[in-house]
Design a protein around this motif. Sequence first.
Motif, PDB file in Angstrom:
ATOM      1  N   MET A 182     -34.940  20.330 -97.126  1.00 57.77           N
ATOM      2  CA  MET A 182     -35.403  21.074 -98.320  1.00 57.77           C
ATOM      3  C   MET A 182     -36.060  22.508 -98.027  1.00 57.77           C
ATOM      4  SD  MET A 182     -36.926  17.665-100.348  1.00 57.77           S
ATOM      5  CE  MET A 182     -37.203  16.686 -98.960  1.00 57.77           C
ATOM      6  N   GLY A 183     -35.884  23.249 -99.025  1.00 61.65           N
ATOM      7  CA  GLY A 183     -36.266  24.455 -98.623  1.00 61.65           C
ATOM      8  C   GLY A 183     -35.859  25.368 -97.617  1.00 61.65           C
ATOM      9  N   THR A 184     -34.816  25.238 -96.914  1.00 56.18           N
ATOM     10  CA  THR A 184     -34.241  25.925 -95.916  1.00 56.18           C
ATOM     11  C   THR A 184     -33.548  27.019 -96.416  1.00 56.18           C
ATOM     12  OG1 THR A 184     -32.566  24.355 -95.411  1.00 56.18           O
ATOM     13  CG2 THR A 184     -34.364  24.316 -93.978  1.00 56.18           C
ATOM     14  N   THR A 235     -32.395  26.036 -90.810  1.00 55.77           N
ATOM     15  CA  THR A 235     -33.537  25.603 -90.378  1.00 55.77           C
ATOM     16  C   THR A 235     -34.903  26.431 -90.650  1.00 55.77           C
ATOM     17  OG1 THR A 235     -33.779  26.566 -88.325  1.00 55.77           O
ATOM     18  CG2 THR A 235     -32.519  24.213 -88.383  1.00 55.77           C
ATOM     19  N   ALA A 236     -36.152  25.918 -90.830  1.00 59.19           N
ATOM     20  CA  ALA A 236     -37.198  26.824 -90.938  1.00 59.19           C
ATOM     21  C   ALA A 236     -38.559  26.013 -90.385  1.00 59.19           C
ATOM     22  CB  ALA A 236     -37.406  27.110 -92.365  1.00 59.19           C
ATOM     23  N   SER A 237     -39.649  26.479 -90.144  1.00 63.33           N
ATOM     24  CA  SER A 237     -40.669  25.755 -89.825  1.00 63.33           C
ATOM     25  C   SER A 237     -41.310  24.916 -90.755  1.00 63.33           C
ATOM     26  CB  SER A 237     -41.672  26.575 -89.293  1.00 63.33           C
ATOM     27  OG  SER A 237     -42.116  27.293 -90.330  1.00 63.33           O
ATOM     28  N   PRO A 238     -42.069  23.748 -90.672  1.00 65.95           N
ATOM     29  CA  PRO A 238     -42.671  23.153 -91.818  1.00 65.95           C
ATOM     30  C   PRO A 238     -43.445  23.683 -92.811  1.00 65.95           C
ATOM     31  CG  PRO A 238     -43.072  21.955 -89.561  1.00 65.95           C
ATOM     32  CD  PRO A 238     -42.394  23.439 -89.349  1.00 65.95           C
ATOM     33  N   GLU A 239     -44.244  25.109 -92.179  1.00 67.01           N
ATOM     34  CA  GLU A 239     -45.205  25.924 -92.925  1.00 67.01           C
ATOM     35  C   GLU A 239     -44.375  26.678 -93.817  1.00 67.01           C
ATOM     36  OE1 GLU A 239     -45.181  25.833 -89.590  1.00 67.01           O
ATOM     37  OE2 GLU A 239     -47.234  24.573 -89.172  1.00 67.01           O
ATOM     38  N   ILE A 240     -43.397  27.319 -93.298  1.00 63.88           N
ATOM     39  CA  ILE A 240     -42.315  27.978 -94.350  1.00 63.88           C
ATOM     40  C   ILE A 240     -41.844  26.964 -95.334  1.00 63.88           C
ATOM     41  CG2 ILE A 240     -40.328  29.280 -94.490  1.00 63.88           C
ATOM     42  CD1 ILE A 240     -41.139  30.863 -91.776  1.00 63.88           C
ATOM     43  N   ILE A 241     -41.251  25.960 -94.912  1.00 62.32           N
ATOM     44  CA  ILE A 241     -40.735  25.077 -95.879  1.00 62.32           C
ATOM     45  C   ILE A 241     -41.699  24.729 -96.849  1.00 62.32           C
ATOM     46  CG2 ILE A 241     -39.873  22.728 -96.250  1.00 62.32           C
ATOM     47  CD1 ILE A 241     -38.462  23.118 -93.570  1.00 62.32           C
ATOM     48  N   ASN A 250     -44.297  26.411 -97.814  1.00 60.77           N
ATOM     49  CA  ASN A 250     -44.565  27.558 -98.970  1.00 60.77           C
ATOM     50  C   ASN A 250     -43.382  27.892 -99.719  1.00 60.77           C
ATOM     51  OD1 ASN A 250     -47.105  28.714 -98.158  1.00 60.77           O
ATOM     52  ND2 ASN A 250     -46.212  29.468 -96.366  1.00 60.77           N
ATOM     53  N   ARG A 251     -42.172  27.476 -99.480  1.00 60.93           N
ATOM     54  CA  ARG A 251     -41.006  27.528-100.335  1.00 60.93           C
ATOM     55  C   ARG A 251     -41.061  26.465-101.545  1.00 60.93           C
ATOM     56  NH1 ARG A 251     -36.709  28.966 -96.081  1.00 60.93           N
ATOM     57  NH2 ARG A 251     -36.930  31.048 -95.438  1.00 60.93           N
ATOM     58  N   VAL A 252     -41.287  25.205-100.944  1.00 60.10           N
ATOM     59  CA  VAL A 252     -41.196  24.106-102.048  1.00 60.10           C
ATOM     60  C   VAL A 252     -42.548  23.944-102.874  1.00 60.10           C
ATOM     61  CG1 VAL A 252     -39.260  23.462-100.682  1.00 60.10           C
ATOM     62  CG2 VAL A 252     -41.467  22.346-100.503  1.00 60.10           C
ATOM     63  N   ARG A 253     -43.694  24.300-102.443  1.00 57.99           N
ATOM     64  CA  ARG A 253     -44.887  23.747-103.126  1.00 57.99           C
ATOM     65  C   ARG A 253     -44.846  23.853-104.413  1.00 57.99           C
ATOM     66  NH1 ARG A 253     -49.856  27.625-101.022  1.00 57.99           N
ATOM     67  NH2 ARG A 253     -48.573  29.474-101.180  1.00 57.99           N
ATOM     68  N   ASP A 305     -49.675  13.768 -99.570  1.00 53.00           N
ATOM     69  CA  ASP A 305     -49.751  15.065 -99.143  1.00 53.00           C
ATOM     70  C   ASP A 305     -48.597  15.628 -98.540  1.00 53.00           C
ATOM     71  OD1 ASP A 305     -52.240  16.684 -97.051  1.00 53.00           O
ATOM     72  OD2 ASP A 305     -50.142  16.973 -96.874  1.00 53.00           O
ATOM     73  N   MET A 306     -48.237  16.953 -99.324  1.00 52.40           N
ATOM     74  CA  MET A 306     -46.927  17.494 -99.206  1.00 52.40           C
ATOM     75  C   MET A 306     -46.493  17.755 -97.877  1.00 52.40           C
ATOM     76  SD  MET A 306     -45.167  20.566-101.607  1.00 52.40           S
ATOM     77  CE  MET A 306     -44.802  19.511-102.799  1.00 52.40           C
ATOM     78  N   MET A 307     -47.449  18.541 -97.176  1.00 52.15           N
ATOM     79  CA  MET A 307     -47.357  19.104 -95.752  1.00 52.15           C
ATOM     80  C   MET A 307     -46.974  17.930 -94.759  1.00 52.15           C
ATOM     81  SD  MET A 307     -47.214  22.150 -94.401  1.00 52.15           S
ATOM     82  CE  MET A 307     -46.763  22.296 -92.663  1.00 52.15           C
ATOM     83  N   GLU A 308     -47.879  16.783 -94.977  1.00 51.16           N
ATOM     84  CA  GLU A 308     -47.754  15.753 -94.077  1.00 51.16           C
ATOM     85  C   GLU A 308     -46.338  15.109 -94.354  1.00 51.16           C
ATOM     86  OE1 GLU A 308     -50.163  11.941 -94.149  1.00 51.16           O
ATOM     87  OE2 GLU A 308     -51.728  13.773 -93.705  1.00 51.16           O
ATOM     88  N   LYS A 309     -45.792  14.994 -95.467  1.00 47.28           N
ATOM     89  CA  LYS A 309     -44.433  14.405 -95.967  1.00 47.28           C
ATOM     90  C   LYS A 309     -43.450  15.183 -95.337  1.00 47.28           C
ATOM     91  CE  LYS A 309     -42.367  11.342 -97.635  1.00 47.28           C
ATOM     92  NZ  LYS A 309     -42.533   9.867 -97.312  1.00 47.28           N
ATOM     93  N   ILE A 310     -43.645  16.766 -95.326  1.00 47.17           N
ATOM     94  CA  ILE A 310     -42.547  17.345 -94.991  1.00 47.17           C
ATOM     95  C   ILE A 310     -42.381  17.321 -93.341  1.00 47.17           C
ATOM     96  CG2 ILE A 310     -42.058  19.963 -94.391  1.00 47.17           C
ATOM     97  CD1 ILE A 310     -43.273  20.547 -96.941  1.00 47.17           C
ATOM     98  N   ARG A 311     -43.565  17.324 -92.625  1.00 50.19           N
ATOM     99  CA  ARG A 311     -43.556  16.853 -91.017  1.00 50.19           C
ATOM    100  C   ARG A 311     -42.839  15.757 -90.822  1.00 50.19           C
ATOM    101  NH1 ARG A 311     -46.438  20.871 -88.533  1.00 50.19           N
ATOM    102  NH2 ARG A 311     -48.173  21.693 -89.898  1.00 50.19           N
ATOM    103  N   GLU A 312     -43.313  14.563 -91.636  1.00 52.48           N
ATOM    104  CA  GLU A 312     -42.678  13.129 -91.252  1.00 52.48           C
ATOM    105  C   GLU A 312     -41.081  13.210 -91.502  1.00 52.48           C
ATOM    106  OE1 GLU A 312     -44.781  10.155 -93.800  1.00 52.48           O
ATOM    107  OE2 GLU A 312     -43.057   9.291 -93.947  1.00 52.48           O
ATOM    108  N   LEU A 313     -40.522  13.550 -92.703  1.00 52.52           N
ATOM    109  CA  LEU A 313     -39.243  13.569 -92.704  1.00 52.52           C
ATOM    110  C   LEU A 313     -38.704  14.666 -92.104  1.00 52.52           C
ATOM    111  CD1 LEU A 313     -39.057  13.619 -96.696  1.00 52.52           C
ATOM    112  CD2 LEU A 313     -38.410  11.721 -95.362  1.00 52.52           C
ATOM    113  N   LEU A 314     -39.015  15.895 -91.667  1.00 52.94           N
ATOM    114  CA  LEU A 314     -38.462  16.573 -90.715  1.00 52.94           C
ATOM    115  C   LEU A 314     -38.185  15.829 -89.274  1.00 52.94           C
ATOM    116  CD1 LEU A 314     -39.938  20.103 -90.926  1.00 52.94           C
ATOM    117  CD2 LEU A 314     -37.558  19.573 -91.240  1.00 52.94           C
TER     118      LEU A 314
END
Length: 173
Positions: free
Chosen positions: A10-12, A101-107, A109-112, A124-133
């Motif tokens: 998501m968000g790439t 692809t994109a880094s978790p930080e960029i993702i 910022n794009r999806v929040r 926690d959205m950031m945590e979820k992004i890292r976990e799923l990635l």
Amino acid sequence: MKNIVLIGFMGTGKTVVGRRLARRLKREFIDTDAEIEKLMGKTVAQIFARDGVVRFRSEEELLVKKLAKREDLVIATGGGMVLNTENLLLLKENGILVALTASPEIIYNRVRGNNNRPLLMHGDMMEKIRELLHERENAYKAAEITVDTGNSSIVEIVEQITRCLLERNYITY
Ligand code: S3P
């Protein structure tokens, strides 16, 4: 010619890049999330909330079966599409897979600001992004071409993909 299938988290940028790429290559563009929304008359978030993730995934499966029989498309897939091996095989049979692809930080910022990504809405959205990635890393490696969308414009990304496709003789113009 084979379909060009954009996969990735998501968000790439699969939808925006896909739409532009289709225009560039004069092909029809299909976004699988948008197709499912049209078919069910609900947003992805509503489908997840009212019908559940299993129903959404089975709609994805049905759609892939139809799309895999077609040619000359640019397809932007939902981020979870290629987690299903059968979907992956079908898409590969008649398509070139391109991972964005994109880094978790960029993702992040794009999806929040977006509330149509049900998998990221709880906790926690950031945590979820890292976990799923992390969980999905290998699934996205199935692509023949991988392009980082973090630091380039949409036009640059489209040109990069076009160049790769031409070099590999997947397209002829
Ligand atoms: C999902 C990604 C979404 C959408 C659904 C599930 C996923 O699509 O299909 O919310 O499992 O990663 P985008 O990748 O277009 O946001």
